[in-house]
Design an enzyme around this catalytic site. Structure first.
Site, PDB file in Angstrom:
ATOM      1  N   ASP A  13       9.565  49.990  59.072  1.00 23.12           N
ATOM      2  CA  ASP A  13      10.879  49.780  59.153  1.00 23.12           C
ATOM      3  C   ASP A  13      11.653  50.733  59.827  1.00 23.12           C
ATOM      4  OD1 ASP A  13      10.160  47.588  57.271  1.00 23.12           O
ATOM      5  OD2 ASP A  13      10.483  48.929  55.731  1.00 23.12           O
ATOM      6  N   GLY A  15      12.218  50.543  62.933  1.00 19.37           N
ATOM      7  CA  GLY A  15      12.867  50.131  64.149  1.00 19.37           C
ATOM      8  C   GLY A  15      12.004  49.800  65.457  1.00 19.37           C
ATOM      9  N   LYS A  16      10.828  49.907  64.987  1.00 22.36           N
ATOM     10  CA  LYS A  16       9.842  49.542  66.140  1.00 22.36           C
ATOM     11  C   LYS A  16       9.859  48.322  66.905  1.00 22.36           C
ATOM     12  CE  LYS A  16       6.272  49.523  63.197  1.00 22.36           C
ATOM     13  NZ  LYS A  16       6.995  50.176  61.779  1.00 22.36           N
ATOM     14  N   GLY A  40       7.399  42.799  59.782  1.00 21.36           N
ATOM     15  CA  GLY A  40       8.488  41.850  60.158  1.00 21.36           C
ATOM     16  C   GLY A  40       9.373  42.754  60.961  1.00 21.36           C
ATOM     17  N   HIS A  41       9.417  42.150  62.157  1.00 19.83           N
ATOM     18  CA  HIS A  41      10.500  42.893  63.354  1.00 19.83           C
ATOM     19  C   HIS A  41      11.503  41.790  63.333  1.00 19.83           C
ATOM     20  CE1 HIS A  41       7.243  45.415  64.262  1.00 19.83           C
ATOM     21  NE2 HIS A  41       6.740  44.701  64.995  1.00 19.83           N
ATOM     22  N   GLN A 226       3.759  48.491  60.302  1.00 19.24           N
ATOM     23  CA  GLN A 226       4.068  49.433  59.201  1.00 19.24           C
ATOM     24  C   GLN A 226       4.436  50.753  59.665  1.00 19.24           C
ATOM     25  OE1 GLN A 226       0.755  47.264  58.933  1.00 19.24           O
ATOM     26  NE2 GLN A 226       2.642  45.737  58.023  1.00 19.24           N
ATOM     27  N   THR A 303      10.424  40.643  52.898  1.00 19.26           N
ATOM     28  CA  THR A 303      10.355  40.042  51.479  1.00 19.26           C
ATOM     29  C   THR A 303      11.814  39.997  51.103  1.00 19.26           C
ATOM     30  OG1 THR A 303      10.231  42.427  50.915  1.00 19.26           O
ATOM     31  CG2 THR A 303       8.271  41.186  50.916  1.00 19.26           C
ATOM     32  N   ARG A 307      15.736  48.227  50.424  1.00 19.86           N
ATOM     33  CA  ARG A 307      14.812  49.147  50.562  1.00 19.86           C
ATOM     34  C   ARG A 307      15.418  50.448  49.981  1.00 19.86           C
ATOM     35  NH1 ARG A 307      15.143  47.567  56.857  1.00 19.86           N
ATOM     36  NH2 ARG A 307      13.472  46.304  56.643  1.00 19.86           N
ATOM     37  N   ASP A 335      23.857  55.838  64.309  1.00 21.72           N
ATOM     38  CA  ASP A 335      24.958  55.162  63.911  1.00 21.72           C
ATOM     39  C   ASP A 335      25.292  54.830  62.431  1.00 21.72           C
ATOM     40  OD1 ASP A 335      22.923  53.203  64.712  1.00 21.72           O
ATOM     41  OD2 ASP A 335      24.425  51.661  63.782  1.00 21.72           O
ATOM     42  N   VAL A 416      21.684  53.432  68.855  1.00 27.55           N
ATOM     43  CA  VAL A 416      23.052  53.405  68.340  1.00 27.55           C
ATOM     44  C   VAL A 416      23.419  51.869  67.818  1.00 27.55           C
ATOM     45  CG1 VAL A 416      23.678  55.522  69.429  1.00 27.55           C
ATOM     46  CG2 VAL A 416      24.179  53.248  70.525  1.00 27.55           C
TER      47      VAL A 416
END
Ligand code: IMP
Length: 430
Positions: A13, A15-16, A40-41, A226, A303, A307, A335, A416
């Site tokens: 998670d 930000g890939k 999940g993207h 992941q 899901t 987080r 940001d 940002v």
């Protein structure tokens, strides 16, 4: 040689999806090589939200070809839902834009059911899996029982393999977990329909095609799912996923040699998050942690789970740089740190009264690690419109340069905000 791997340096998670999406416009191919629909993207393009679990994010660019290669566990039901949604949004009009390896592992509903039944039974030792069947599907692959994508097109092989699989899976579902068994005839009927929907995307030799593309000097982006610390061998075992999430997995999952890789870009959030159980030294159980979760909208794309949030951990980041061979960093979501009085990052741990800069190799040691922080002054106001480094407040610029110099890796990208255009390119990728 123009293979670039994009890898998560934390617990996923990071930000890939956004980075891959932006880089995809400059790539000829985007390849998924491990994991499955546990990923999940969330992509925001022109204000429109698209969530992808299996299809590489490159699909949003019509000229970019997307490959789901051998190392992926392929939930064909989820894949079909995704393909339909993409088509409904005017994307994936040309089927040659998506290629699915004949040797990818098929994930079916009994994998999901077993995953969930085990997690329910685990009580106090829950891994916190996404329940998407990833572990059971990789187990089938390792025990040489897996149904491969190509098997779907051979009804006899498919039936024989499914019978063998269900023989065992139904026994477990019925007798160990007290669930209903799966009916083979109705599953076969469903699979027949799904297979026809997926036929246009079948590819018999993705490894060869990737080689040919590399030989022709095409630009190939390998999209990790992941994050490093969820790696089956090198993560916080047993609180990990069932695949190798580190950069070496790009070679294994696609069938190309390590010498084909030119750059390994590590994606790092400016703070840390984790879903599921397991040690997390910089976790914040206070107002700052809540602020990060709220402003950062830290809920799982797969899901919807909240987080866990904490400060950036440079001990863990240096470990990720080492085991992935990360050459360049993308620093995401800075940001979210706006308006905090002070911003901290962990620069070393104290374990049993001794300070260390080395990430421990066992989860037991990691559980004992107490973070030692450095603190910098925060900044006020919105930075989400910054287009260049000089548009950032001095405090944000100095945070970025401090992180870069602590870890010894250049920060090429600073994000940002969630949109494509909310990105500062310190250096071009290709
Ligand atoms: P599994 O991969 O569903 O078996 O889940 C194992 C662990 O990995 C759990 O802690 C999950 O929350 C975590 N996990 C799996 N996929 C992702 C992801 O894409 N992002 C973040 N965490 C993940």
């Amino acid at each position: 040689m123009s293979g670039i791997i994009v890898i998560g340096s934390q617990w996923g998670d990071e930000g890939k999806g956004k980075v891959v999406d932006v880089f995809s416009s400059q790539s000829d191919y985007v390849v998924r090589y491990q994991g499955g629909s546990n990923a999940g993207h969330t992509l925001i393009v022109d204000g429109k939200k698209t969530v992808l679990h299996l299809v590489p994010s490159g699909i949003l660019h019509p000229k970019t070809k997307c490959i789901i290669s051998t190392g992926v566990v392929l939930d064909i039901e989820t894949l079909i839902v995704e393909i339909k949604a993409l088509k409904a949004n005017g994307l994936l009009q040309d089927p040659s834009q998506l290629m699915i390896s004949d040797t990818a592992t098929v994930l079916l509903k009994y994998h999901r059911e077993l995953d969930q039944a085990r997690e329910e039974e685990a009580r106090n030792e829950k891994i916190g899996t996404t329940g998407k069947g990833i572990g059971p599907a990789y187990e089938d692959r390792a025990s040489r029982k897996a149904i491969l994508f190509g098997d779907l097109f051979n009804p006899e092989t498919l039936k024989a393999k499914l019978e063998k699989s269900l023989d065992e899976k139904n026994f477990l579902l019925e007798h160990k977990y007290k669930k209903s068994p799966i009916n083979i005839d109705s599953l076969l009927k469903d699979i027949e329909v799904w297979t026809e929907e997926l036929r246009p995307y079948r590819n018999k030799n993705t490894s060869y095609d990737i080689h040919q593309a590399l030989k022709a000097d095409k630009k190939i982006l390998f999209e990790g799912a992941q994050g490093t610390l969820l790696d089956l061998l090198h993560g916080t075992y047993p609180y990990v996923t069932s695949s190798s999430t580190i950069s070496g997995s790009a070679c294994i999952g696609t069938g190309i040699g390590p010498n084909q890789i030119q750059k390994i870009v590590g994606i790092t959030k400016a703070y840390t998050t984790r879903v599921g159980s397991g040690p997390f030294p910089t976790e914040l159980d206070d107002e700052v942690g809540q602020h990060l979760g709220k402003v950062g909208n830290e809920f799982g794309a797969t899901t919807g789970r909240k987080r866990r949030c904490g400060w950036l951990d440079l001990v863990a980041l240096k470990y990720a740089i080492r085991i992935n061979g990360i050459t360049n960093l993308a620093l995401m979501k800075i940001d979210v740190l706006s308006d905090l009085e002070n911003i901290k990052f962990c620069s070393s741990y104290e374990i049993d009264g001794v300070e260390t800069h080395v990430y421990p190799s066992t989860p037991g040691e990691l559980a004992k690690a107490k973070p030692i922080y450095k603190s910098v002054k925060g900044w006020k106001g919105d930075i989400s419109k910054a287009k260049a480094l000089q548009d950032l407040p001095a405090e944000a610029r100095s945070l970025v340069s401090l992180i870069g110099s602590e870890v010894g890796i250049p920060i090429d990208v600073i994000s940002v905000g969630p949109g494509r255009d909310q990105t500062i390119w310190v250096k071009p990728l290709f």
